[in-house]
Write an enzyme that holds these catalytic residues in place. Structure first.
Site, mmCIF file in Angstrom:
data_model
loop_
_atom_site.group_PDB
_atom_site.id
_atom_site.type_symbol
_atom_site.label_atom_id
_atom_site.label_comp_id
_atom_site.label_asym_id
_atom_site.label_seq_id
_atom_site.Cartn_x
_atom_site.Cartn_y
_atom_site.Cartn_z
ATOM 1 N N ARG A 185 0.818 -1.220 0.000
ATOM 2 C CA ARG A 185 0.000 0.000 0.000
ATOM 3 C C ARG A 185 0.848 1.265 0.000
ATOM 4 N NH1 ARG A 185 -2.622 -4.251 1.996
ATOM 5 N NH2 ARG A 185 -4.906 -4.373 1.964
ATOM 6 N N SER B 31 -13.120 -9.913 3.663
ATOM 7 C CA SER B 31 -11.926 -9.914 2.825
ATOM 8 C C SER B 31 -11.363 -8.501 2.758
ATOM 9 C CB SER B 31 -12.235 -10.416 1.416
ATOM 10 O OG SER B 31 -11.129 -10.191 0.560
ATOM 11 N N ASP C 57 -4.011 -15.250 7.336
ATOM 12 C CA ASP C 57 -2.736 -15.673 6.760
ATOM 13 C C ASP C 57 -1.886 -16.473 7.731
ATOM 14 O OD1 ASP C 57 -3.096 -14.639 4.217
ATOM 15 O OD2 ASP C 57 -2.282 -12.677 4.743
#
Length: 739
Positions: A331, A472, A620
């Site tokens: 980002r 998500s 994750d």
């Protein structure tokens, strides 16, 4: 199966023709090699040096006798090819394969059509990308083509058997084969070979003609000598090439001279920013190309496979800092590129996924310095300053890059294609493309919504109020990034909290984002302003050492400067629920992100039912948490984690299969897994090229009864460069094996 070759007739025994003839003879690629040349001296040398088996002056002496299984290679200068083809046409049977080595294909194809009145099936245009400063049959080298590329440009009429025979000949000589269209070949070679040669000739000719500068050759440095070396090539050959490929060469020359004019203008006006941009882009592009050629980094997989052989360990101890957060690194490049001003990033993760994002923005015209020791300087171009890339943006194995870029690029004025490696090309993108299409984006995907994604520019996006069907962060971020370019207020509502790095970083770049509970919203049409970003250590990478310390008796590990964003601490919460001795200290905030040091000491773990509200906060980290569950007393149950099945691999199945191989009862379910703690035994597991699977089984070795062999670990570099070295410093015993 490649068709066999009987006799090889080489017409023209220069460097290329002579080298192929010699390779064919020495390597037994055909029964007989025949050489033809108009120069008797060349024929004598070829015969005496063993380049050919026999020689002829008049090709008519043998061409009429050739038939099935025979190959004629035309190795004469480009402008001589038409004459040779006119001589061969009435002599050769249709069963004889004919190919050439000219570096311009358009003129050769035209000559063949004129000679035959059509394009015969027997003709296979080819061009080996190999050479030497020396020329002639004296320089013939049977190893000239080893690991060098040969470009074939077959036509619609080209016979399949003839094509296969030519491919087999070049492969037997050691070459790597590529195929292109004729037009594509001539355009590519004009830019990458023909233009550099004429520039080298012109530069030397210019300096040689300047009386006052003639002494410069005496003091020329290595760079000048290396560049102008190609001006020592055969002048007549390059005269013929330029004459034959004039249109493609003129087109690339026009583009090049436009750039030279802009460079001249920048020098005259002391435009520091423009000059830095040229030099930075050029250097990084050159490094990028080098990695491509070496099969490194994120453009092509390594030609060798890395496996891990991990020996049982006792404990892990020490204080370490893991690499920077991948999500924040992605980002920082994206928003820094769109900001006005210069953004400096420290702690940037120099892994393949993050580098893929960085290269994508370089390809869209952004000047980015570094990375060097985690430091990146981004010269932002503003919200509308991105430029159309010259080719598809290749994102390697990075799903984050593709999903977030899809949103950001949906509002640009230019068309763009997003591609990835074989793994990424199998991952679903429809859950991102769907809401973006609702906003007015035009996105094409392959069957099943899979990459490549083709995004059509120039669309007027409209804001939407989007309720995510599943939690998500990537989908939420993609919609919000598209909202930057949309008319109105874009709003997302998520069913459970997910990582909020995009919202935090947008705010840090001066773009207002309103957040309340599950809702995040922003208005389109604003601006981003440059800032400095210190990327905290990645909690996903820290997880492997947190779990390692939690499962191995006697362990005591401190992980420093770790990002502890509330939307990312599911792994901490879950480990603590399982009984881990885990402590957070030195709390602080860096660039809007909370940071802390994490100390983990061994304590016995017990199985739990993982709360579903923790799943998005640890999505994750579950492969490593599955290892913790395997070492815990009792059963651990995970539900509500369907997303794990569409990561770099089906992580539920991959971990269940691997744990089962190591003696643990692991039963996968459609949305999770049940793991019964037990004793890990020695064994072999396949990571399926998934970096998190590979690292998770590496830490499992701490409690294993014997060695664990982990297959296919190349992609660990995507998220954790230097993992093996760092792991071994704290007590693991990992050896990399290449196969």
């Amino acid at each position: 199966m490649t068709p066999t070759i009987n006799r090889l007739l080489v017409v023209g025994l220069g460097l290329i023709g002579g080298s192929l003839a010699k390779a064919a003879r020495e390597r037994g690629l055909c029964r007989e090699v025949i050489g033809s040349s108009r120069n008797p001296d060349t024929l004598s040398k070829a015969l005496a040096s063993g380049v050919v088996d026999r020689v002829i002056i008049d090709i008519g002496d043998v061409a009429g006798d050739l038939g099935e299984g025979d190959v004629v290679l035309v190795g004469v200068p480009t402008l001589t090819v038409p004459d040779i083809m006119h001589q061969l046409q009435p002599l050769l049977a249709d069963s004889v394969t004919v190919t050439d080595v000219a570096s311009v294909k358009g003129s050769v194809v035209t000559a063949v059509r004129r000679a035959y009145g059509k394009m015969p099936a027997q003709f296979v245009p080819g061009h080996p990308i190999a050479g030497s400063e020396k020329s002639g049959v004296d320089a013939a080298n049977s190893g000239l083509f080893d690991d060098h590329r040969v470009i074939l440009t077959p036509l619609q009429e080209t016979g399949k058997e003839h094509l296969q025979r030519v491919r087999g000949l070049w492969q037997g000589a050691g070459a790597v084969i590529s195929e292109m269209t004729v037009a594509e070949h001539d355009e590519v070679l004009a830019a990458t070979s023909h233009l550099p040669h004429i520039l080298a000739y012109t530069l030397v000719d210019t300096l040689a003609g300047m009386r006052e500068n003639r002494e410069i050759f005496r003091y020329a440095a290595g760079g000048f000598r290396d560049f102008t070396r190609i001006a020592a090539s055969d002048p007549m050959m390059w005269h013929d090439i330029v004459m034959a490929n004039d249109q493609a060469l003129l087109a690339v020359l026009e583009t090049f001279t436009d750039h030279v004019d802009q460079l001249k203008y920048a020098i005259q006006n002391k435009d520091s920013e423009y000059l830095l941009g040229v030099f930075t882009r050029a250097r990084e592009a050159r490094n990028h190309f080098a990695k491509m050629l070496e099969n490194k980094a994120y453009l092509e997989p390594m030609t060798q496979t890395i496996d891990y052989r991990v020996s049982p360990g006792n404990s892990v101890t020490g204080s370490i800092r893991v690499p920077g957060d991948k999500s924040i690194s992605h980002r920082s490049i994206m928003l820094g590129s769109l900001a006005e001003g210069v953004t400096t990033v420290t702690g940037f993760l120099e892994g393949e996924d993050s580098l893929a994002t960085l290269q994508a923005f370089r390809d869209m015209g952004v000047v980015i310095e570094g990375p060097q020791s985690g430091r990146v300087v981004i010269h932002g171009v503003g919200m509308t300053g991105l430029k159309a890339p010259a080719c598809p943006l290749y994102l390697g194995n990075s799903g984050t890059s593709m999903r977030l870029l899809a949103g950001l690029l949906a509002g640009q004025t230019f068309d763009v294609e997003l591609t990835g490696d074989e793994s990424l090309s199998q991952r679903p993108m429809e859950r991102v493309a769907g809401p973006l299409r609702q906003m007015g984006a035009v996105i094409e995907a392959q069957q099943g919504g899979r990459p490549p994604l083709r995004i059509r520019g120039g669309q007027a996006l409209k804001a939407i109020d989007y309720c995510l069907p599943m939690a998500s962060a990537q989908v939420k971020s993609s919609v919000l990034l598209a909202g930057l370019y949309a008319n109105g207020t874009t709003r997302t509502t998520e069913p459970a909290p997910t990582r909020d790095h995009t919202e935090r970083m947008l705010t840090g770049f001066g773009y207002p984002v309103r957040r309340e509970g599950a809702v995040a919203e922003l208005d389109g049409g604003g601006k981003l302003y440059a800032t400095n970003i210190d990327v905290p250590a990645d909690i996903s990478s820290a997880t492997f050492f947190m779990v390692a310390a939690a499962i191995a008796p006697g362990s005591d590990v401190t992980l420093t400067h770790v990002g502890v964003n509330p939307t990312r601490i599911g792994v901490i919460n879950i480990l603590q629920m399982m009984g881990a001795d885990l402590e957070l200290t030195n709390h602080r905030e860096v660039g809007g992100e909370p940071v802390a040091d994490i100390r983990v000491r061994y304590a016995p773990l017990h199985g739990i039912d993982i709360p579903e509200d923790q799943v998005p906060l640890a999505i994750d980290e579950f492969p490593a948490l599955f290892v913790a569950a395997a070492c815990a007393e009792g059963k651990t149950r995970l539900t509500g984690a369907e997303e794990l099945r569409v990561k770099e691999s089906d992580r539920i199945k991959a971990m269940a299969d691997g744990l089962t191989c190591l003696g643990i009862q692991a039963i996968p379910t459609p949305d999770g897994i049940d793991i019964q703690g037990g004793t890990l035994r020695a064994g072999e597991v396949d990571s399926l090229g998934d970096h998190r699977i590979a690292m998770s089984f590496a830490i499992a070795s701490l409690r294993a009864q014997g060695n664990i062999l982990i297959r296919n670990c190349n992609n660990v570099a995507t998220s954790f460069p230097g993992f093996v070295a760092l792991a071994n410093t704290v007590g693991l015993k990992i050896v990399e094996e290449i196969r």
